[in-house]
Enzyme design. Structure first.
Site: not given
Ligand code: IVH
Length: 661
Positions: A114, A422, A427
């Site tokens: 993520k 300073c 110092c």
């Molecule tokens: S899928 C409908 N995949 O996490 C599904 N999101 O908390 C769309 N994000 O708004 C999201 N990595 O900005 C997806 N591998 C990933 C992701 C991801 C980061 C973010 C994305 C989303 C947020 C949700």
């Protein structure tokens, strides 16, 4: 050349450039040199200048275009950009899996990092990038097309023939490896510093001038085709297609066939978290079969076919009890937050940097505030913001002090600098830093000379400069509180021993501005003695490959200052080793560059081995480098080395070369 012929050539050049663009920016695997790439681009620019009617928006020459915008247009998303439901434990993930299995059989998941960046939606029509937007409130976002066009990993024209019309979603991020340096530059320019790489990415995308955005090292990962004229059977296949169309898809994405494997994936990825060049805050699990995804559908907030497993947060809120002023080695006054101790991503944090007084004012952080603290992209925790809603009214503003809190000198602030300093070279705060730095492990490595002892030495007036350390007597030290014969003997022995640490450590220990460990090693391998180094002009120093202008000037200034000239003289008088006996070793004159972490050797040790054998350690890649030693997670130097076809070796080969294996 007639227009028809030009059109043909332009077409061919664009295809070629787009192909190399993907190789370089998406696959990280260029097959031509930067020079050859630039030549292709130049050729295209020349042709387009001759035939301006043939310029199209998807041409690789058109990434940075136009004047700054007045503001961003709002655009409505064709389909809402939903967020994800979260799971904070493996139990919650198992519960999610149970719910899915009630509706679907033989579920496979795709596990994805993520990415903690800024989410974007890209629209392609007839294979051409026509619009890009931020998530905004989910149904409407900002049109940031001109900014997104500057990001090299976003194709302006889709490759291959299958995908033509589509909306693709993903994340823009700011690479961690360049974030700290970027923040430092911002600070120097008196511009906003960012609390984390995500804010830096968001702030960059909010820029109204695409020319500024083009200078930022933004990158992308795309992970979802939200609609297109192709029906995919699985999410996995859609990712494959994104790859072939020229997008950057995260290489750590994996398919798993049950929840146990998904949990192992989460555990495994969390161990890799710190080593990645982008921030991740968890794992996204997605049901692989699109038919099952459709069957599961979405709520108004999030899809039911995906869930985010969140890693432990690196943020926490806590109370700011005080703001103290720290005086640094170079005299800079830095406000530091004293916090009610809080757990931030598994570490107890009780102090956090506030960077400088401009930041303090801009963020309106007051003593007594409840603040958001973060550890990210940086090891030093920082205060992100104050939670103004929690104010009771008795919070206090910390103003810029007029006097140095340690020595009482009037502070100075030059117009072009954010820093408050300073000016007093003597110092005690600066002296303390200087001594601590000199005695530190990477410098002269003087055992038993820690911060508290240094405080006592300064208090008693026993040391005013580094050289004074070497004239301390048993009698002097016995006057220090807590010092007995044994501890005095130990300290005197370590001080004496440090005289033999060698040139590189001495240069580093002097604390010359901009001279870090590697620059010191580089200097020591180029100059045989401190006198030779001191004699070099800034121009001569700049000839040393890998040494920048600022560093060269800073070194020349250091050795031109009277008190430093005296310091060096005294160090020589007390018998400090200030010469490097160059061994005519097997590697005499051979140049080495290190990139990535070596499995068993630290950088200083590895560099030491090179120098011992008469070799030279350099910090940047060029044609003149003889060996590039590559460890895990090498940086761009590795790519460059491959491009230049240099000799690339691993730690084992290196050890053999320097005779320790
Ligand atoms: S899928 C409908 N995949 O996490 C599904 N999101 O908390 C769309 N994000 O708004 C999201 N990595 O900005 C997806 N591998 C990933 C992701 C991801 C980061 C973010 C994305 C989303 C947020 C949700």
């Amino acid at each position: 050349m007639n227009e028809k012929e030009a059109k043909k050539q332009i077409q061919k050049l664009r295809e070629e450039i787009n192909y190399h663009n993907t190789k370089y920016y998406v696959e990280n695997n260029p097959i031509i040199s930067d020079y050859e790439y630039d030549m292709l681009l130049k050729k295209l620019e020349t042709l387009e200048a001759q035939f301006p009617d043939l310029v199209t928006a998807d041409s690789p020459t058109q990434r940075v275009g136009g004047e700054p915008l007045k503001g961003f247009r709002t655009v409505e998303h064709k389909r809402p950009m939903l967020s994800l439901d979260n799971a904070y434990s493996f139990d919650e993930l198992r519960e999610y899996d149970e719910r899915i299995k009630k509706n679907c059989r033989d579920v496979e998941y795709i596990c994805e990092p993520k990415i903690d960046g800024v989410s974007i939606a890209l629209i392609y029509e007839n294979g051409i990038f026509v619009r890009g937007a931020t998530r905004g409130d989910g149904s409407k976002g900002d049109d940031i097309t001109t900014n997104l066009r500057t990001i090299r990993s976003i194709p302006l024209r889709l490759q291959g023939s299958s995908l033509k019309n589509a909306e693709i979603r993903g994340e823009v991020y700011f690479p961690i490896s360049v974030f700290q340096r970027f923040n430092k530059e911002q600070e120097k320019k008196g511009e906003q510093v960012f609390a984390n790489p995500r804010n830096a990415a968001a702030g960059s995308l909010r820029q109204l001038d695409p020319r500024i955005v083009a200078l930022r090292p933004l990158d992308t990962f795309l992970y979802y085709v939200s609609h297109s004229d192709i029906d995919f059977e699985t999410h996995e296949k859609s990712l494959e297609l994104l790859r072939t169309a020229g997008f950057r898809v995260n290489p750590l994405i994996e398919k798993v066939s049950n929840i146990d494997e998904a949990i192992s994936y989460c555990k495994n990825l969390e161990t890799k978290r710190e080593a990645l060049d982008y921030e991740i805050d968890g794992v996204v699990l997605k049901v692989n079969l699109i038919a099952q995804q459709n069957q599961l559908g979405s709520t108004i907030k999030h899809p039911r076919w995906a869930i985010a497993f969140k890693f432990t947060a690196k943020q926490a809120t806590t109370q700011l009890k005080d703001i103290v002023i720290q005086v640094g080695r170079t005299g800079t006054l830095t406000p530091v937050a004293i916090l009610e101790p809080a757990q931030v991503g598994g570490v107890t944090v009780s102090r956090a940097t506030l960077h400088n007084f401009d930041e303090l004012k801009r963020k309106d952080i007051r003593i007594g505030d409840v603040v958001l603290v973060e550890r990210s992209g940086d090891v030093i925790p920082q205060v992100v913001k104050s939670i103004a809603e929690k104010r009771r009214g008795d919070e206090k503003i910390r103003v810029i002090p007029r006097k140095c809190p340690v020595c009482g000198s009037d502070v100075i602030r030059t117009l072009d600098e954010v820093a408050v300093r300073c000016p007093n070279q003597q110092c005690p705060a600066r002296l303390k830093w200087r001594l601590e730095y000199f005695a530190s492990r990477d410098a002269m490595d003087i055992d038993h000379l820690g911060g508290q002892t240094i405080d006592k030495l300064i208090e008693k007036g026993l040391v005013d400069t580094i050289a004074d350390l070497y004239e301390l007597t048993e009698k002097d030290l016995l006057t220090l509180e807590g010092f007995k014969e044994k501890s005095v003997k130990n300290l005197l022995e370590s001080i004496e021993k440090s005289k033999q640490q060698g040139l590189a450590r001495l240069i580093y220990g002097l604390g010359i501005r901009h001279v870090g460990k590697y620059a010191a090693q580089l200097l020591a391998s180029h100059c045989c003695s401190i006198d030779e180094l001191a004699r070099k002009s800034a121009e001569e120093l700049m000839q040393i490959h890998g040494l920048g202008e600022k560093t060269a000037e800073s070194i020349a200034t250091f050795f031109a200052t009277q008190e430093n000239i005296e310091l060096i003289k005294r160090l020589k008088d007390i018998g400090m080793r200030t010469k490097e006996i160059k061994k005519e070793g097997s590697l005499s004159g051979k140049k080495f560059v290190f990139t990535g972490a070596l499995p068993s050797l630290s950088r200083p040790d590895a560099s030491g081995l090179v120098m011992k054998n008469g070799g030279i350690v350099s910090s940047s890649i060029g044609k003149d480098i003889d060996f590039v030693v590559v460890g895990t997670d090498p940086g761009s130097k590795y790519q460059k080395a491959k491009k230049l076809e240099l000799t690339i070796i691993d730690e084992n080969e290196f050890k053999k070369l320097v005779g320790v294996l």
